[in-house]
Design an enzyme around this catalytic site. Structure first.
Site, PDB file in Angstrom:
ATOM      1  CB  CYS A  46      -8.891  -1.406   7.013  1.00 24.56           C
ATOM      2  SG  CYS A  46     -10.720  -0.492   6.152  1.00 24.56           S
ATOM      3  CB  CYS A  95      -1.858  -0.160   1.206  1.00 20.58           C
ATOM      4  SG  CYS A  95      -2.072   2.088   1.269  1.00 20.58           S
TER       5      CYS A  95
END
Length: 311
Positions: free
Chosen positions: A238, A139
């Site tokens: 998440c 990410c």
């Protein structure tokens, strides 16, 4: 700004997603020996904000230096895609509240599609091969210091400087920018930035690199009057949520192919629900033994996991 986070046990496994050949120090010099090129008063700095105390204090520290600070909230997962909980809406409200307190602009950029393509799909491919990737590293490399920077340049203007709440430090050496550990050993996050290229790090600012979280950062947040000064850190992923088991989440995307868990000499100890369900170094979860068994290898060809009692 938070990206997805894997359980600590996954950090013990060597995978192709976190190796780095860039100059990288595991034993950084004294803080006074490290310097990073810093923005000058009046420069615009975009700060990746997640709603947590780290990125909030980062924004405050930069504004206190006379910089034009603008917050960027990156949405990388659409909660409507899952039944699990992801507090992105609450995080966005926290970002807005902090920005109001600090009197800075805030922007939300939706990168759900890019995150799925560049991070999540790649992670699934790795899991399907029995490996354990780390989405945080991918990410930071592909999204936060990649696609997001391009989007900022396209939508808001040239991103001279980009700051995050990572506990890491940088040092310029000629044309190269080297990455160093943060001073706070308990919070050091240089590991997660290990694959961000030197050409991206030269415009990165990490104000928390020389601070201690529990001693310095939370105190600063309280002094400034930030409402999230005591906000707990999110330890879940998440797109999974903190209440769901990760292996069960992956089972919704990868085929479950049960197989044997065997000892080094091939004796069957138990079964697994798919090579993705356990990572190297993780407890094998085999009942009836006084001493625990731990996974130390996987064989894709035979769909077997190998366990040992001595880690």
């Amino acid at each position: 700004m938070r990206c997805s986070r894997l359980p600590a046990s996954t950090l013990r496994q060597k995978t192709l997603l976190y190796a780095t050949k860039r100059p990288y120090s595991t034993t950084p010099p004294h803080p006074t020996d490290i310097w990073q090129t810093e923005p000058k008063p009046g420069d615009t700095v975009y700060v990746g904000m997640s709603g947590g105390v780290d990125s909030s204090v980062t924004a405050h520290l930069l504004k206190s230096k006379g910089l034009n600070v603008q917050a960027i909230f990156m949405r990388n997962w659409d909660t409507r895609d899952e039944h699990g909980e992801c507090p992105s809406e609450a995080d966005w409200r926290d970002v807005q509240k902090v920005c109001q307190r600090l009197d800075i602009k805030c922007h939300q950029i939706n990168l759900v599609k890019e995150y799925w393509t560049n991070v999540f799909a790649t992670a699934l491919d790795e899991y399907s091969l029995g490996r354990t990737p780390n989405p945080d590293i991918l990410c930071n490399q592909q999204i936060k210091f990649g696609v997001l920077m391009s989007e900022i340049n396209k939508r808001l203007g040239s991103a001279e400087w980009f700051a995050t709440g990572h506990y890491a430090r940088t040092k310029r050496h000629g044309n190269q920018t080297e990455l160093y550990k943060g001073v706070d050993d308990k919070k050091d996050q240089s590991y997660y930035l290990a694959r961000v290229g030197s050409h991206k790090l030269k415009n990165a600012v990490f104000p928390l690199g020389s601070l201690i979280k529990n001693k310095d950062v939370r105190r600063i947040a309280k002094d400034v009057g930030l409402h999230n000064s005591e906000k707990e850190e999110s330890m879940g992923i998440c797109f999974v949520g903190e209440r769901r088991r990760f292996d069960r989440f992956l089972a919704g995307y990868l085929p479950q192919t049960p197989g044997d868990i065997v000892s080094r000499d091939g004796h069957k100890l138990g079964t697994h629900q798919g090579l993705f369900s356990k990572t190297i170094g993780q407890s094998a979860g085999i009942p009836g033994w006084q001493q625990k068994w731990y996974i130390y290898n996987k064989d894709i060809a035979t769909n077997r996991m190998f366990a040992i009692q001595d880690r």
